[in-house]
Design a protein around this motif. Structure first.
Motif, PDB file in Angstrom:
ATOM      1  N   ASN A 143       2.058  -4.503  13.273  1.00 44.19           N
ATOM      2  CA  ASN A 143       1.533  -5.079  14.511  1.00 44.19           C
ATOM      3  C   ASN A 143       1.813  -6.576  14.624  1.00 44.19           C
ATOM      4  O   ASN A 143       1.255  -7.238  15.503  1.00 44.19           O
ATOM      5  N   ARG A 144       2.686  -7.084  13.780  1.00 44.00           N
ATOM      6  CA  ARG A 144       2.987  -8.517  13.776  1.00 44.00           C
ATOM      7  C   ARG A 144       4.482  -8.726  13.991  1.00 44.00           C
ATOM      8  O   ARG A 144       5.306  -8.230  13.215  1.00 44.00           O
ATOM      9  N   ASN A 159      -2.401   2.715  15.196  1.00 50.05           N
ATOM     10  CA  ASN A 159      -2.921   1.717  14.265  1.00 50.05           C
ATOM     11  C   ASN A 159      -3.502   0.514  15.014  1.00 50.05           C
ATOM     12  O   ASN A 159      -3.515  -0.606  14.509  1.00 50.05           O
ATOM     13  N   SER A 160      -3.997   0.769  16.212  1.00 51.22           N
ATOM     14  CA  SER A 160      -4.556  -0.306  17.040  1.00 51.22           C
ATOM     15  C   SER A 160      -5.773  -0.955  16.397  1.00 51.22           C
ATOM     16  O   SER A 160      -6.098  -2.108  16.707  1.00 51.22           O
ATOM     17  N   ALA A 161      -6.449  -0.242  15.505  1.00 50.57           N
ATOM     18  CA  ALA A 161      -7.643  -0.790  14.861  1.00 50.57           C
ATOM     19  C   ALA A 161      -7.308  -1.719  13.701  1.00 50.57           C
ATOM     20  O   ALA A 161      -8.223  -2.265  13.069  1.00 50.57           O
ATOM     21  N   ASP A 162      -6.019  -1.906  13.427  1.00 52.71           N
ATOM     22  CA  ASP A 162      -5.593  -2.722  12.282  1.00 52.71           C
ATOM     23  C   ASP A 162      -4.624  -3.803  12.761  1.00 52.71           C
ATOM     24  O   ASP A 162      -3.432  -3.760  12.459  1.00 52.71           O
ATOM     25  N   PRO A 163      -5.112  -4.796  13.507  1.00 51.96           N
ATOM     26  CA  PRO A 163      -4.205  -5.791  14.096  1.00 51.96           C
ATOM     27  C   PRO A 163      -3.468  -6.635  13.071  1.00 51.96           C
ATOM     28  O   PRO A 163      -2.404  -7.188  13.368  1.00 51.96           O
ATOM     29  N   GLY A 164      -3.994  -6.748  11.859  1.00 46.38           N
ATOM     30  CA  GLY A 164      -3.322  -7.537  10.837  1.00 46.38           C
ATOM     31  C   GLY A 164      -2.203  -6.806  10.125  1.00 46.38           C
ATOM     32  O   GLY A 164      -1.465  -7.408   9.331  1.00 46.38           O
ATOM     33  N   ASN A 165      -2.061  -5.509  10.391  1.00 45.93           N
ATOM     34  CA  ASN A 165      -0.998  -4.716   9.766  1.00 45.93           C
ATOM     35  C   ASN A 165       0.362  -5.314  10.105  1.00 45.93           C
ATOM     36  O   ASN A 165       0.594  -5.742  11.238  1.00 45.93           O
ATOM     37  N   ASP A 225       0.822  -1.197   0.000  1.00 52.85           N
ATOM     38  CA  ASP A 225       0.000   0.000   0.000  1.00 52.85           C
ATOM     39  C   ASP A 225       0.865   1.259   0.000  1.00 52.85           C
ATOM     40  O   ASP A 225       0.561   2.243  -0.677  1.00 52.85           O
TER      41      ASP A 225
END
Length: 328
Positions: A169-170, A160-166, A15
């Motif tokens: 966040n991994r 970006n807590s609302a996007d755990p799959g980002n 993106d």
């Protein structure tokens, strides 16, 4: 290199590449975005809107074998940067690889060796050093505009807590605040001052699922101290303050200039007067691509090397160690 446009291939249809770096490549003078490789080819559709005639490869190796590509940009997940940058160099392609180059400083050494072995350009996409606000700041520091530098404060936060799959966040893809944005607060301090941290004096880190999501790190340099706050769980903010004995300099949009806010440098001295300089229409991503082209053509050295990237990663490694290490 000839005066013909440098034809770029993007390894991975991220993106970020679609929104920022792809358009910057295509907008830069003497450059063209010619191909994208994605294991999910539909992700490349957005690139065609600004790069008509774009070739789409469904395999990374196919792009590296493409004879119509002169340089490769790599925005893959952090943990894949070194592997694919080395493979690109071995395929004869100069490389611009996204930050952070690697997850540990020592992991960058094989890439440096591959760069030296092939003789090809390979650098980190650390775009802020191409922005004139940072060059102006460094000139002011060198000229003694704030006297003796004693302290640096740097803040870079977003949520970006609302996007755990980002991927940020991994843990398995190299997520975390320090790898993603700590490189800016720490690296910019190093670049602006030309000095390295001697010691991490404090490191307090909040973890979620193996990723650092809020970090407060303090360091001692030769002659000054620094404190950096980086987070993926706070209201968006960014600034850098260089505080000297006779003045101070603040950058109000030091990292995402033009997106977070107008690039603005504020210089205040003992007179109490604040002098302001702004750069309203600068695209640092375009400047980065053009600097890469100048380096390929032998016109100017690239201002940020793999060794510079390694220095920042060394400081990040020191911060993790001071906090007791990363979770197992």
């Amino acid at each position: 290199m000839t005066a013909d446009p440098i034809r770029w291939g993007v390894l991975g249809a991220s993106d970020f590449a679609r929104r920022l770096m792809g358009p910057a490549i295509h907008a830069a003078r003497g450059h063209v975005l010619a191909a994208v490789a994605s294991r999910t080819p539909a992700k490349a559709d957005g690139f065609a809107a600004f790069a008509p005639g774009l070739r789409v490869h469904d395999d990374y190796d196919a792009l590296l074998a493409d004879e119509g590509i002169d340089a490769v940009y790599i925005p893959l997940p952090h943990t894949l940067h070194v592997e694919w940058a080395i493979r690109a160099l071995e395929a004869g392609k100069p490389v611009l690889v996204e930050k952070p180059v690697a997850m540990h400083a020592d992991d960058i050494d094989p890439l440096i060796a591959a760069r030296d072995r092939t003789g090809l350009t390979c650098v980190e996409a650390y775009m802020i050093v191409h922005h004139p606000q940072w060059h102006r700041l460094r000139t002011l520091l060198d000229d003694g505009a704030i006297g003796r530098l004693r302290h640096v404060d740097g803040v870079f936060t977003y949520d970006n807590s609302a996007d755990p799959g980002n991927i940020r966040n991994r843990a398995d893809t190299g997520g975390g605040a320090l790898p993603d944005i700590g490189v800016y607060s720490i690296g910019s301090t190093r670049w602006a001052t030309g000095r390295e941290p001697m010691e991490i004096t404090h490191a307090d880190i909040d973890w979620e699922d193996g990723c650092d999501v809020l970090t407060r790190v303090s360091a001692r340099f030769d002659g000054f101290t620094a404190h950096w706050v980086n987070s993926m769980r706070l209201l968006p903010e960014q600034f850098v303050l260089f505080h000297g004995e006779t003045g101070l300099i603040r950058l109000t949009a030091p990292f995402n200039a033009g997106k977070f806010g107008e690039a603005r440098l504020e210089l205040r001295d003992r007179s109490g007067i604040t002098r302001i300089e702004t750069w309203p229409d600068v695209n640092q991503y375009v400047l980065q691509v053009e600097a890469f082209g100048a380096a390929l053509r032998g016109e100017a050295p690239f201002p940020w090397t793999l060794e510079d990237a390694r220095g920042t990663q060394t400081a990040i490694d020191m911060a993790y160690a001071a906090a007791g290490g990363r979770p197992a």
